[in-house]
Write an enzyme that holds these catalytic residues in place. Sequence first.
Site, PDB file in Angstrom:
ATOM      1  N   GLU A 268      -0.869  -7.419  -1.865  1.00 46.29           N
ATOM      2  CA  GLU A 268       0.254  -6.985  -2.700  1.00 46.29           C
ATOM      3  C   GLU A 268      -0.089  -7.033  -4.193  1.00 46.29           C
ATOM      4  O   GLU A 268      -0.562  -8.060  -4.705  1.00 46.29           O
ATOM      5  CB  GLU A 268       1.476  -7.871  -2.421  1.00 46.29           C
ATOM      6  CG  GLU A 268       2.655  -7.639  -3.334  1.00 46.29           C
ATOM      7  CD  GLU A 268       3.239  -6.239  -3.214  1.00 46.29           C
ATOM      8  OE1 GLU A 268       3.572  -5.650  -4.255  1.00 46.29           O
ATOM      9  OE2 GLU A 268       3.359  -5.746  -2.075  1.00 46.29           O
ATOM     10  N   THR A 312       4.726   0.358  -2.831  1.00 49.04           N
ATOM     11  CA  THR A 312       4.107  -0.121  -1.605  1.00 49.04           C
ATOM     12  C   THR A 312       4.271   0.875  -0.457  1.00 49.04           C
ATOM     13  O   THR A 312       3.351   1.091   0.332  1.00 49.04           O
ATOM     14  CB  THR A 312       4.711  -1.479  -1.199  1.00 49.04           C
ATOM     15  OG1 THR A 312       4.384  -2.445  -2.195  1.00 49.04           O
ATOM     16  CG2 THR A 312       4.172  -1.943   0.145  1.00 49.04           C
ATOM     17  N   HIS A 428       3.569 -10.802  -5.867  1.00 47.70           N
ATOM     18  CA  HIS A 428       4.510  -9.731  -6.189  1.00 47.70           C
ATOM     19  C   HIS A 428       5.264 -10.100  -7.462  1.00 47.70           C
ATOM     20  O   HIS A 428       5.587 -11.256  -7.690  1.00 47.70           O
ATOM     21  CB  HIS A 428       5.505  -9.542  -5.025  1.00 47.70           C
ATOM     22  CG  HIS A 428       6.316  -8.278  -5.103  1.00 47.70           C
ATOM     23  ND1 HIS A 428       7.224  -8.035  -6.106  1.00 47.70           N
ATOM     24  CD2 HIS A 428       6.354  -7.196  -4.283  1.00 47.70           C
ATOM     25  CE1 HIS A 428       7.781  -6.849  -5.916  1.00 47.70           C
ATOM     26  NE2 HIS A 428       7.270  -6.320  -4.818  1.00 47.70           N
ATOM     27  N   ASP A 487      -2.448  -2.441  -2.872  1.00 45.18           N
ATOM     28  CA  ASP A 487      -1.530  -1.317  -2.691  1.00 45.18           C
ATOM     29  C   ASP A 487      -1.211  -0.586  -3.991  1.00 45.18           C
ATOM     30  O   ASP A 487      -1.093   0.641  -4.018  1.00 45.18           O
ATOM     31  CB  ASP A 487      -0.238  -1.759  -1.989  1.00 45.18           C
ATOM     32  CG  ASP A 487       0.535  -2.831  -2.759  1.00 45.18           C
ATOM     33  OD1 ASP A 487      -0.034  -3.442  -3.692  1.00 45.18           O
ATOM     34  OD2 ASP A 487       1.704  -3.073  -2.420  1.00 45.18           O
ATOM     35  N   HIS A 488      -1.072  -1.320  -5.093  1.00 42.23           N
ATOM     36  CA  HIS A 488      -0.741  -0.683  -6.369  1.00 42.23           C
ATOM     37  C   HIS A 488      -0.986  -1.675  -7.503  1.00 42.23           C
ATOM     38  O   HIS A 488      -1.353  -2.829  -7.267  1.00 42.23           O
ATOM     39  CB  HIS A 488       0.708  -0.184  -6.399  1.00 42.23           C
ATOM     40  CG  HIS A 488       1.730  -1.229  -6.047  1.00 42.23           C
ATOM     41  ND1 HIS A 488       2.071  -2.251  -6.898  1.00 42.23           N
ATOM     42  CD2 HIS A 488       2.463  -1.413  -4.912  1.00 42.23           C
ATOM     43  CE1 HIS A 488       2.983  -3.024  -6.319  1.00 42.23           C
ATOM     44  NE2 HIS A 488       3.233  -2.545  -5.108  1.00 42.23           N
TER      45      HIS A 488
END
Length: 693
Positions: A268, A312, A428, A487-488
């Site tokens: 994440e 996500t 996150h 993911d990003h």
Amino acid sequence: MVFGGTGMSEKKKHFGSIFNTTWGFYLLVVFLFCLKTYIAYQTKFTLGTKGSLQEFILAINAIPAALLTFGIALYFNGKLKYWLLMIVDFIESTWIFANIVYYREFSDFLSMGIIKGSGNVQNNLGKSLMEILHASDFFVYIDIVILIILLIARVIKVDHRPFKKWKAFAVSLASFALMGGEYALASTDRSGLLTRTFDNNYIVKYLGLNEYAAFSAYQTQKESATRSQAKASDMNSILKYLKNNRAASNIKYFGKAKGKNVFIIHLESFQQFLIDYKVNGKEVTPTLNKFYHNKNTIGFDNFYNQVAQGKTSDAEMMLENSLYGLPQGSAMTTYGSQNTFQAAPAILDQKGYTTAAFHGDVPSFWNRDSTYKSWGYEYFFSSEYYKTKPSYSVGYGLKDKIFFKDSANYLQQLPQPFYAKLITLTNHYPYELDKQNIDFPATKTGDKTVDPYVQTAHYLDEAFAEFMQYLKKTGLMDNSMIVLYGDHYGISNNHRPAIAQLLHKKTITSYDLAQFQKVPFMIYSKGLKGGINHTYGGEIDVLPTLLHLLGDNNNNTIQFGTDLLSKQHDQRVAFRNGDFVTPKYTKVGSTVYLTKTGKKITPTTSQQKEINSIQNHITTELSLSDRVIYGDLLRFYTPKGFKPVDSKDFTYKYTNALDNLKKSQKEKPTSIEAENSGKSTMNLYKTDAPELK
């Protein structure tokens, strides 16, 4: 003195009388609204205006729409028109406020697609809202408060005289004419503004937040109509494009992981710069660093996240379908339940794999509980399957150490070979972690959002280390292909000063920010020839790469990515807003850089021709992928040997899923638990999570 005083009094009286008329008060409201909108543009968003023309357009772009929306009140009489002016101002101000908050987190503007899917996405801002809010954000309501006070104190008096309807109509016509003029002026600086751009920043910069809202609503409605009008022949152009752009597998790697389990470890908000990064001489992620440099790991150092508003969910869409996320909203949220997919879980399920997804949050987040059925996941272990206590969760769900340990209990029961995706959560935004789990120093950029980022990343690394030890002890390490990907981005472009400090630079350019979008992608398998691979690629390329390693040629599937290990791999990396990176060029907006050096260039005629060719390819690919999703075109096309997925075949209810798991183990006793004579292997899992002591 008397005459002078009388003169001043008359001027003040005349000045006040202007705002005591309907027309004067209306113009005052419009002026104050446009002024605060411009202040918001300059202080709350990063719109990238360049040159006097763009600055001028930005300064006036709120006027036409404001004249129109506030002009609605002019069709009414008495106090009602004043009430309507205040109500419209409040609604418009709330739209600005919502975008300020959303932009701070996602570097993008709210779309109708996001709003439409907010029930499924749940707390898209939710749990981190208080962290995102700034007291200065509420300035957008100041003019309303001031105007109401002036009206209550009768400093400004209500004009009860009827406002002639023809004048109200003239205002409406004038506002539409101004919108047309504004668009024409914008088009001189940015041709094809509404037809070629994929970046919402451009629309807001040139046309304003109101026009953007209208365009977003139009796009959402258009998307709904597209599906109903789609037909089987629409697939022809897509099949032709893919046939001309497929990449043959690399014979050195094809089938090297055939028959092995597949782990997808979803890191994440994890960015590539964290690999080998140190704070005060200490490695942020020592375990991930060793994994990245392992002789049996292929690590990609030019791998980019390609997500848009879906964040996500966009990453998952690309990873498992090789389809891009949408320019607005989330494909998983809007189309996950209704569309036909040919995703990795379904492909591998039909080749004898057990498929399962693991996520320590509510199943409805990003509409996963519905989308995963459409993708063909047999099992979805969400928060309903995990023991929960207040201390077990932080931010968006279960802490990673607890998540990995509890997931192992279900993993050991999955018949082999299996395809298992584990989505971590602790790293996150807003990067919260309780004191008992912090054992790593924060950075010292002075940015409260950025500085704890390395601490949660370090915690994720420790959790991953514990999980790897379990895989080694159970033998899963030797019989699995383990895939890790970020993911990003974790730190948005809105934190430029802090990013500059992290990268040890005085200032950063748009080129630096484009390169900052790199995320990790690593593939481990025992016996695999590893090393750092410098190929340029992105999340769209993951699925064809993995399928080739598993011995599947996937020549008939609809996949817009190409195998990263293939000599024919397409190294043109598309970003959702139409920008791109290639080994030669990096394009950000209208600016082009040389990728190797970061030097900004003014393209020569031959270079511009080359850049235009790349841009046309990028635009075509994004458009065709969108067409597949918007039109649900996969319902018209089934690859040879693939059985369409029926979501009704799957249930993620706790008791049903556990019963199915027990049944499958009896029918196919190949799980780790079955190989251990039916005994649990959880005694092999060791964690130092303080919550479990």
